[in-house]
Structure formats: structure tokens, C-alpha cells
Design a protein around this motif. Structure first.
Motif, mmCIF file in Angstrom:
data_model
loop_
_atom_site.group_PDB
_atom_site.id
_atom_site.type_symbol
_atom_site.label_atom_id
_atom_site.label_comp_id
_atom_site.label_asym_id
_atom_site.label_seq_id
_atom_site.Cartn_x
_atom_site.Cartn_y
_atom_site.Cartn_z
ATOM 1 N N ILE A 2 2.958 5.946 -2.861
ATOM 2 C CA ILE A 2 4.671 6.428 -3.395
ATOM 3 C C ILE A 2 3.837 7.176 -4.510
ATOM 4 O O ILE A 2 3.806 8.161 -5.150
ATOM 5 N N ASN A 3 4.113 5.974 -5.774
ATOM 6 C CA ASN A 3 3.628 5.903 -6.998
ATOM 7 C C ASN A 3 3.035 7.331 -7.402
ATOM 8 O O ASN A 3 2.645 7.568 -8.120
ATOM 9 N N TYR A 4 1.359 6.704 -7.247
ATOM 10 C CA TYR A 4 0.672 7.810 -6.690
ATOM 11 C C TYR A 4 0.633 9.696 -6.774
ATOM 12 O O TYR A 4 0.173 10.789 -6.992
ATOM 13 N N ARG A 5 1.190 9.282 -5.744
ATOM 14 C CA ARG A 5 1.861 10.832 -5.250
ATOM 15 C C ARG A 5 2.283 10.964 -6.037
ATOM 16 O O ARG A 5 2.434 12.436 -6.623
ATOM 17 N N ASN A 57 -1.975 11.982 -9.007
ATOM 18 C CA ASN A 57 -2.799 11.215 -8.132
ATOM 19 C C ASN A 57 -4.066 11.420 -6.915
ATOM 20 O O ASN A 57 -3.628 10.372 -5.990
ATOM 21 N N LYS A 58 -4.030 12.488 -6.390
ATOM 22 C CA LYS A 58 -4.567 12.615 -5.169
ATOM 23 C C LYS A 58 -5.150 11.650 -4.746
ATOM 24 O O LYS A 58 -6.105 11.174 -3.456
ATOM 25 N N LEU A 103 -6.199 5.772 -0.583
ATOM 26 C CA LEU A 103 -5.340 4.919 0.057
ATOM 27 C C LEU A 103 -4.766 4.590 1.518
ATOM 28 O O LEU A 103 -4.708 3.487 1.961
ATOM 29 N N GLN A 104 -4.149 5.743 1.702
ATOM 30 C CA GLN A 104 -3.876 6.084 3.212
ATOM 31 C C GLN A 104 -5.755 5.044 4.302
ATOM 32 O O GLN A 104 -5.624 5.134 4.660
ATOM 33 N N THR A 105 -6.973 5.775 2.869
ATOM 34 C CA THR A 105 -7.709 5.007 4.141
ATOM 35 C C THR A 105 -8.162 3.878 4.316
ATOM 36 O O THR A 105 -7.976 3.415 5.567
ATOM 37 N N VAL A 158 0.588 -1.234 0.048
ATOM 38 C CA VAL A 158 0.160 0.400 -0.027
ATOM 39 C C VAL A 158 0.918 1.335 0.144
ATOM 40 O O VAL A 158 0.669 2.264 -0.663
ATOM 41 N N ASP A 159 1.637 1.255 1.126
ATOM 42 C CA ASP A 159 2.520 2.470 0.888
ATOM 43 C C ASP A 159 3.462 2.337 -0.254
ATOM 44 O O ASP A 159 3.564 4.217 -0.547
#
Length: 254
Positions: free
Chosen positions: A35-38, A42-43, A49-51, A30-31
Motif C-alpha cells: 500500500i505504501n509503495y503504491r 513505486n511500481k 512484494l506481490q510476487t 507485506v500488504d
């Protein structure tokens, strides 16, 4: 695949360490995605994913608490205590006292009537009697102590004296206890007799006796012996023996 969501199905198959390693591996994935989406800007995916990461950690802590909670062991109840009822107390009555354990008071009496006639100047005899307590209440009427009056019923043999008296008399009489005198127990004695078989092989006539006695303990372990002095008469057919009578009476409990 979401590891923690399936933990309830494999809880009985995997240990706590195995579950922790699986959660860590999943969170690394997940982490990496965060990182990749950040980097890609892609907010929306990052927030999602953080949720998911926070929800996974919450489920992990809940699962950890469940797995670390000690199992509730229901104690085995102790076996029932069997209390045996106390054994019934059986009162065994002690045997009645006495020579034969019957408990009947009797007396054996030797007697001598001094007639001044015959080879030994009198008539001798012996009799056995059953002693009965007063059943009429006469002692109360006369103001005497309880059981002061005793009744006697018996049978005996007599022989000797002038005319060669021989007979089997039956006796009915009694005694009356008097107050103590000088350490001895005085009493009055008297009664009737009737020769049922004697001289001439026939019955006789009514006779009797009266006198005074004293109970003395000679220390032989036989109880108190009665010494009696009075006047007596025995009639067997046409032969009569009368005069001063001396008796020795020994109580015997059968």
C-alpha cells in the motif's frame, strides 16, 4: 526474516495454528508495504512484494499440507506364531493273547487205554503238547484247506493196566482237519510215543496211536474241546498197554 522459509526448521517445535498466525502477521506486513509503495508510485517495489506475497502463500499451503498429513505409522508386526510339531503317535502293541501273554498254542490231554487188565481195566495218563502249524506245505500238496495240518510235540505220564505199567513218554504227532459235519469239526489224529523213563528205571519201546476226533464247544469259555476215539499202545520196558483209547484234549493258549 521470512517465516515460511524457516518453517522446516521449527516444524517439530510449533503447531499448525502457530505457523498460520506467523504467516498472517508476515503477510500483513507485506500488504502494508504494498500500500505504501503504491501510494508512492513505486511500481517496481509493488510488483516485487506481490510476487513475494504469492510465493509466501504457495509455501504456506505446501507447509500446511505437510503438517496436516497424518503420520504414517508402521504397524508392529505380530509376533511369530510358533507351531509346535504334533506329538509323535506311538503305537503301543497290544500284548499277545493267552494265559501268560506268550501266545503259544498248546493242548492238555487226558487219555485212557482200555486194556481190560488191571484194577480199573486200563491205563490212564495225561500229556501236554505244543501245537505247531504245518511248515512243510503238505496241506497244499494234499489239497486241504490252509492250516488244516497241525503238528504236536509233548511229554506226559502214564500208569496202570496189566503188569503195572509206569512211564514218562514223549510224543510226536499231529492232526488233519476234515470238512465240517453237523456243526462239529472232525479231524484225524495220530502219532508216535516213546517211554524215556519207566518200568525197570529204563526206557521203553516205540508206541503210537491213531484215531478220529471231534471239536465241541461246551460253552466254558475255553475254546473248542477235542473228543478223540482210536487205538493206542504204550510200551515201558517189557510192559505193554494197548487197546481202544479215548482222549479229551483241551487247547490252551499260553
Amino acid at each position: 526474516m521470512f517465516v515460511v522459509s524457516a518453517a522446516g526448521l521449527v516444524l517439530a517445535q510449533r503447531s499448525l495454528d502457530e505457523e498460520r498466525d506467523a504467516v498472517r502477521a508476515y503477510l500483513k506486513v507485506v500488504d502494508t508495504k504494498i500500500i505504501n509503495y503504491r501510494k508512492a508510485g513505486n511500481k517496481g517495489k509493488v510488483s516485487l512484494l506481490q510476487t513475494e506475497k504469492q510465493a509466501t502463500l504457495a509455501r504456506w499451503y505446501k507447509l500446511k499440507n505437510l503438517m496436516e498429513k497424518p503420520a504414517v505409522v508402521t504397524p508392529t508386526p505380530p509376533p511369530p506364531v510358533v507351531v509346535n510339531p504334533p506329538a509323535p503317535v506311538v503305537n503301543i502293541p497290544s500284548p499277545p493273547p493267552g494265559l501268560f501273554g506268550i501266545g503259544v498254542p498248546t493242548a492238555l490231554t487226558g487219555l485212557y487205554i482200555n486194556t481190560g487188565k488191571g484194577n480199573y481195566s486200563g491205563t490212564g495218563g495225561i500229556k501236554g503238547e505244543v501245537i505247531l502249524d504245518d511248515f512243510t506245505g503238505l496241506d497244499n500238496l494234499l489239497g486241504l484247506s490252509p492250516k488244516a495240518i497241525k503238528y504236536k510235540l509233548g511229554v506226559g505220564v502214564v500208569a496202570g493196566g496189566g503188569g503195572g505199567l509206569k512211564g514218562i513218554p514223549v510224543y510226536a504227532g499231529g492232526t488233519i482237519a476234515l470238512p465240517m459235519m453237523g456243526g462239529v469239526e472232525p479231524y484225524l489224529v495220530g502219532g508216535l510215543n516213546y517211554v524215556v523213563y519207566g518200568n525197570g528205571k529204563t526206557s521203553g519201546k516205540i508206541g503210537g496211536d491213531a484215531g478220529v476226533g471231534f471239536k465241541v464247544d461246551f460253552g466254558f469259555g475255553l475254546g473248542k474241546t477235542g473228543l478223540e476215539l482210536g487205538w493206542g499202545v504204550v510200551r515201558s520196558n517189557n510192559v505193554t498197554s494197548k487197546g481202544v483209547m479215548f482222549s479229551v484234549s483241551q487247547p490252551i493258549l499260553l
